[in-house]
Design a protein around this motif. Structure first.
Motif, mmCIF file in Angstrom:
data_model
loop_
_atom_site.group_PDB
_atom_site.id
_atom_site.type_symbol
_atom_site.label_atom_id
_atom_site.label_comp_id
_atom_site.label_asym_id
_atom_site.label_seq_id
_atom_site.Cartn_x
_atom_site.Cartn_y
_atom_site.Cartn_z
ATOM 1 N N LEU A 145 -57.870 40.859 46.776
ATOM 2 C CA LEU A 145 -56.776 40.881 47.463
ATOM 3 C C LEU A 145 -56.531 42.299 47.946
ATOM 4 C CD1 LEU A 145 -53.787 40.012 48.174
ATOM 5 C CD2 LEU A 145 -53.257 40.426 45.936
ATOM 6 N N GLY A 146 -57.042 43.244 46.907
ATOM 7 C CA GLY A 146 -56.790 44.624 47.218
ATOM 8 C C GLY A 146 -57.581 45.115 48.415
ATOM 9 N N THR A 147 -59.052 44.504 48.719
ATOM 10 C CA THR A 147 -59.715 44.699 49.669
ATOM 11 C C THR A 147 -59.094 44.357 51.183
ATOM 12 O OG1 THR A 147 -61.426 44.715 48.358
ATOM 13 C CG2 THR A 147 -61.943 44.520 50.572
ATOM 14 N N PHE A 148 -58.502 43.023 50.988
ATOM 15 C CA PHE A 148 -57.988 42.555 52.157
ATOM 16 C C PHE A 148 -56.873 43.547 52.519
ATOM 17 C CE2 PHE A 148 -60.072 38.251 51.898
ATOM 18 C CZ PHE A 148 -60.317 38.269 53.118
ATOM 19 N N ILE A 149 -56.070 43.967 51.581
ATOM 20 C CA ILE A 149 -54.801 44.742 52.037
ATOM 21 C C ILE A 149 -55.149 45.925 52.612
ATOM 22 C CG2 ILE A 149 -52.952 46.019 50.900
ATOM 23 C CD1 ILE A 149 -52.493 43.917 48.685
ATOM 24 N N LEU A 150 -56.305 46.763 52.011
ATOM 25 C CA LEU A 150 -56.667 47.913 52.657
ATOM 26 C C LEU A 150 -57.312 47.534 54.147
ATOM 27 C CD1 LEU A 150 -58.500 49.129 49.306
ATOM 28 C CD2 LEU A 150 -56.520 50.309 50.643
ATOM 29 N N TRP A 151 -58.109 46.485 54.161
ATOM 30 C CA TRP A 151 -58.518 46.165 55.462
ATOM 31 C C TRP A 151 -57.398 46.085 56.563
ATOM 32 C CZ3 TRP A 151 -63.636 42.559 55.634
ATOM 33 C CH2 TRP A 151 -63.819 42.478 57.332
ATOM 34 N N LEU A 152 -56.236 45.353 56.296
ATOM 35 C CA LEU A 152 -54.960 45.324 56.987
ATOM 36 C C LEU A 152 -54.525 46.465 57.287
ATOM 37 C CD1 LEU A 152 -52.674 43.859 58.498
ATOM 38 C CD2 LEU A 152 -51.808 43.107 56.080
ATOM 39 N N GLY A 153 -54.293 47.481 56.243
ATOM 40 C CA GLY A 153 -53.643 48.503 56.441
ATOM 41 C C GLY A 153 -54.521 49.598 57.369
ATOM 42 N N TRP A 154 -55.781 49.480 57.286
ATOM 43 C CA TRP A 154 -56.527 50.302 58.112
ATOM 44 C C TRP A 154 -56.313 50.322 59.657
ATOM 45 C CZ3 TRP A 154 -59.931 51.553 53.734
ATOM 46 C CH2 TRP A 154 -60.662 52.811 53.868
ATOM 47 N N PHE A 155 -55.715 48.994 60.100
ATOM 48 C CA PHE A 155 -55.599 48.990 61.290
ATOM 49 C C PHE A 155 -54.278 50.013 61.775
ATOM 50 C CE2 PHE A 155 -57.123 44.551 60.566
ATOM 51 C CZ PHE A 155 -58.179 44.621 61.433
ATOM 52 N N GLY A 156 -53.451 50.231 60.693
ATOM 53 C CA GLY A 156 -52.490 51.226 60.879
ATOM 54 C C GLY A 156 -52.965 52.582 60.850
ATOM 55 N N PHE A 157 -54.097 52.853 59.701
ATOM 56 C CA PHE A 157 -54.804 53.996 59.641
ATOM 57 C C PHE A 157 -55.492 54.421 60.857
ATOM 58 C CE2 PHE A 157 -57.255 57.042 57.213
ATOM 59 C CZ PHE A 157 -56.691 57.344 56.042
ATOM 60 N N ASN A 158 -56.368 53.766 61.535
ATOM 61 C CA ASN A 158 -56.998 54.082 62.357
ATOM 62 C C ASN A 158 -56.341 53.943 63.912
ATOM 63 O OD1 ASN A 158 -58.993 54.556 60.758
ATOM 64 N ND2 ASN A 158 -60.677 53.154 61.432
ATOM 65 N N GLY A 159 -55.675 52.793 64.061
ATOM 66 C CA GLY A 159 -55.104 52.503 65.230
ATOM 67 C C GLY A 159 -53.919 53.788 65.447
ATOM 68 N N ALA A 160 -53.311 53.877 64.751
ATOM 69 C CA ALA A 160 -51.890 54.796 64.940
ATOM 70 C C ALA A 160 -52.311 56.140 64.898
ATOM 71 C CB ALA A 160 -50.834 54.462 63.814
ATOM 72 N N SER A 161 -53.462 56.451 64.339
ATOM 73 C CA SER A 161 -54.310 57.717 64.620
ATOM 74 C C SER A 161 -54.255 58.321 66.265
ATOM 75 C CB SER A 161 -55.388 57.836 63.671
ATOM 76 O OG SER A 161 -55.118 58.122 62.548
ATOM 77 N N GLN A 162 -54.338 57.419 66.894
ATOM 78 C CA GLN A 162 -54.076 57.702 68.462
ATOM 79 C C GLN A 162 -53.095 58.523 68.641
ATOM 80 O OE1 GLN A 162 -56.535 57.056 70.737
ATOM 81 N NE2 GLN A 162 -55.389 57.523 72.657
ATOM 82 N N LEU A 163 -51.830 58.546 67.889
ATOM 83 C CA LEU A 163 -50.623 59.194 67.885
ATOM 84 C C LEU A 163 -49.795 58.996 69.112
ATOM 85 C CD1 LEU A 163 -52.301 62.843 66.648
ATOM 86 C CD2 LEU A 163 -51.030 60.874 65.384
#
Lengths: 442, 442, 442
Positions: free
Chosen positions: B245-263
């Protein structure tokens, strides 16, 4: 989800916008670009805010389910899970059938709206008057209604029977919550007085808390919880990971709860306010965690993880009445005091022999009262007197109406499991599905 | 959330836009529609990107909590949960109090920003200069800071004491992370050199990894982990579902982590780039899973589920330094090699008797180094030399600063539980709340 | 994530928009504000819809993992977790490598698209023709493909071997799913006939269900499930909290699944339709829960929590074929009947000795057929005949293709664990990592 459909829709959208926008420009220049209409763009942003906020708050239903599943003993976990998914479902159906119109349509400074099911915008609707889609607004308000019902579920755990609880939920989500909601958010008498409750410290959380308190008083404590000699027997929850997961889910959902209560995202001013709300909400919760940790370390010489979780939730509940106006230090103060209230109120409730299995009364009722009362500290348009008026009025109505209903249910169908059923656990007694059939109990 | 308020806000938004937009048009035509201002629309989209990205990365805090709760033994689960919600809270408070300005305000090519708490846009603010709301930016950067702190928590599990860990977190989130962050994202000396780290393989994940490594070295291995005869005793995690579950949560969150780093999301170009980042991020993680599965099947004749999870995370960490520029095959290569590094590094660390309970050093430090180093493969504006410079500079600073702090804490308050406490489990020793009180241990 | 970069991007965005928009206005007035282009704004909204919808549906992979981990016995939990993260990974890689183009490129009324990997828009791309970013569309369609594969995993649990399942997943996600998908969503022959399946009751859920059914028939039931005397031995799932969490995750993800299948959000009409879809989707699921609760209470005198969860899922699957057109009462009817089908089909499958561990065949196949068939009730552009044609055509293709593949796998590498392995549990047999190593079994 056909490509051709996507193509069609995409082009239709562009074309529609082009037709609408190009008119005044075309007159002067044939190749002029088509501009987006401000009203269209604002409508889309506002509706999108409700949809995102709505799915985040919907997710809070899972948060309550996990929190409560973690804080009850394993023999009652399936019941708790079922009640949570069931109350979310019932809230949706009832809030469509009568709740929404009761709360929002035709209140006009009064005490109640109108009766009947709610109709959404038609397919392909393009009504502009509201500034947002009616179905998105309904969805967003519905998940708030479900949140109020979620609060009740935890307090009464481990001894209430399933169907009486479901009947109570029908009345709470279809009638009680919408009525007090109409007083303020529906434009009723309380809003005329100048009461302020931005996202529902009182209208959602305290309403749930009052309903839970009246239920706890009428239902009585769990067997064995309070000994004859005044001793309090701890009945530790079965899974801290689930309780923590639930708290994180609620924290996440709260960004939708408070942020989207801005109700509009189509202007710089609105989206900037939403950002302030996100930051303040997060910092109030953070302060709640730290205060609960420090206080339990000082008082009990150990840090109680369940208290840290409830500290986060108390911070969130407290800031909910006014997450926009406070400066950061004020937000931290509001959240931190909310958590302190919980740390002191949990043992106090036990002394009063009010058996609140998950601590929902301190978290949602007491921190909700605190957060609502303290609004004038940061919001100059409000007064402590009117805030108190709102707290008391909503409290009396919800406590009395809930109490009457609990009494009627107790006198008719009965609300409490038998001693044998309680001993056996609600899962075997009423659900027939054990939560962890393979794990022996220590 | 009053309807009347919604009505007011909605109309206010439309009216404001109308006033702003209609001026030049009105002169020629009275019924002309009002257009949306490009600057307003871009501001709203940019801010919305930070808010969505921010709540997704906030959710990663829950991911770390679940991952670590699943990978430690049940007697230490409550402690791990508490540390994770506590560090997220402390990160928020410290990053507001000093971290943000230290990282972003007044760095000017140097080594550090300015001191002091950060102020957000005022209520109803309409500042345009930034192109986004300052509170939304703070919120987004804050959750990154919390992520770095989350990395440390897992490595040191099962033997570190609570309060020294919390003190370390205060320094990491308030001081160490913002300082190295200022070098690059704050426009400091490293960014002047031409270093590139899109979303933080080095600045977030390796920083957490270096802090964890220095802590692991100073804290020492768990009692009984490494036998006198060189044997390594497995101490399997208590719950694979929580770890997954933790890994899936991190994977999901990573779209925000990398995606929104476009700023920014206010232009076609920006939102198209964000889409590329989503796709590349997902495929790098997917490659990580498949590589870890194939390698563990080949080496151990069985597929290790924890290795598959860490493979996903390694792929995500590796692609984080440059998720935009790579073609899909390059993204798959970067993610797959990241996972391979983890498969080989986990047993290597054990040989070196560095006890990393959850594998955070291979995943966040080593895959982070790999991802940062390989950026020039797809991004022609970077060089391997400068990438190495950044990796080494950030590594030395974080390792040394963290090491000094760990030493000071060890010499003063002490950082390690006693042998008896470790044996008993940190939950009984310091938390007083067992994670699974009803389940006996096998 | 450099500030200077943010500054650059922000200003670049504004400047670009200004240059594009200001031209026709500048001619007449020097200080005129720059307007947002309608096509740009629609492009951003459409792409954002795919990204938000995409991450919500991605999250459903975690939902399936939790649901299945909760519904299998503890000795098979690690295997189930691994299969779910692995199939999501494989689906991503295969859908990029061949699936997407097979489904969407060059179908032209036919039976199949073209072969080869898919290329996204370049970095900084500004193509306008599509109305959305190609990578965002790929991401969104990819998570649908993964969903179909998730359905199969649960049915075959507790006795299928890992690698044959992975090989099947490669074919399902790279070949079978895209082919039937091309018939309809790729603009193939079925869409020419006038078939309608808004978000995939048939194309996603039934495809998964048919593949699962053919696998269950060829694989056979679990050892001991069906006794020689016709008795059915219950094998209760190991964790109701995980199953409930999984259901809530799926419910949340379904807002992306159905809502973003509108495929456009750039107009008032589109975002209003998305709102209707959210509301209908939620109410169909809610009706499913209530119907399953009432029916199990009436039939079994107890409410089965797993049936309530499957009722929610059946309601969601059923409404997926047409979540937009129905009025609320019709949506409630469609969802409620879907749940009723599940309540009656679960014991029926057991009578037929078809061993479906998690109930995926009733939920995804049968409720998917029901939902697809009933579309004409609310959508006047469709006919029951063509809906049946689509259901049957997709069913025959998927059942036969899957069946052949299962047979080939059985005849070559073998698909079933040995009796000893099945007894021991797949976790020890093939994974080597127990899910709950510390908890003894009752």
């Amino acid at each position: 989800m056909t490509m051709s459909k996507g193509f069609k829709y995409g082009l239709a959208g562009l074309a529609a916008a082009a037709v609408l926008c190009a008119a005044p420009v075309m007159a002067q220049e044939t190749e002029a670009p088509a501009y987006a209409l401000a009203a269209d763009t604002a409508y889309i942003f506002n509706t999108l805010l409700f949809l995102i906020g709505g799915f985040l708050v919907m997710w809070m239903a899972a948060g309550f389910a996990m929190l409560e599943a973690g804080l009850v003993r394993s023999k009652n976990v399936s019941m708790q899970l079922l009640k949570n998914i069931a109350l979310y479902s019932v809230a949706g159906l009832l809030y469509w059938l009568i709740g929404y119109k009761l709360m929002y349509v035709g209140v006009d400074g009064g005490f109640i709206g109108s009766f009947g099911p709610y109709s959404f915008d038609p397919v392909g609707g393009d009504a502009l008057d509201t500034g947002y889609s009616t179905a998105s607004d309904w969805f967003y308000q519905m998940v708030f209604c479900a949140t109020a019902a979620s609060v009740v579920s935890g307090t009464l755990a481990e001894r209430i029977r399933l169907w009486p609880f479901m009947i109570f939920t029908v009345f709470l989500t279809g009638l009680f919550y919408p009525i007090t909601g109409s007083w303020q958010w529906g434009g009723g008498w309380l809003s005329v007085q100048g009461f302020s409750d931005f996202a529902g410290s009182t209208l959602v959380h305290s309403v749930g808390g009052w309903a839970a308190l009246s239920g706890a008083l009428i239902l009585g404590a769990r067997k064995g919880k309070y000994g004859a000699g005044g001793e309090i027997n701890p009945m530790p929850g079965s899974s801290m990971p689930l309780a923590t997961l639930g708290t994180f889910i609620l924290w996440l959902g709260w960004f939708g709860f408070n942020g989207a209560s801005q109700l509009a995202m189509g202007t710089i001013s609105d989206v900037t306010d939403i950002s302030r709300i996100f930051a303040n909400t997060n910092l109030a919760a953070a302060a709640g965690v730290v205060v609960a940790m420090l206080l339990t370390q000082l008082i009990y010489k150990k840090v109680d993880v369940t208290m840290a979780l409830n500290g986060a939730l108390a911070g969130l509940v407290a800031i909910t009445a006014e997450p926009l106006a406070p400066s950061v230090p004020v937000a931290i103060f509001v959240g931190g005091v909310g958590a302190a209230i919980v740390v002191f109120a949990v043992p106090l409730l036990d002394k009063l022999k009010i058996d609140d299995v998950v601590g929902a009364i301190p978290v949602h009722l007491l921190a909700g009262i605190w957060g609502t009362f303290i609004v004038p500290l940061s919001n100059a348009d409000t007064s402590y007197g009117v805030q108190l008026l709102g707290i008391v009025a909503v409290g009396i109505f919800t406590f009395v109406a809930s109490g009457i209903l609990w009494f009627v249910l107790k006198a008719t169908v009965g609300i409490r499991a038998s001693e044998e059923e309680e001993e056996m656990g609600m899962d075997k007694a009423e659900i027939g599905v054990e939560a962890y059939p393979e794990f022996s109990r220590g």
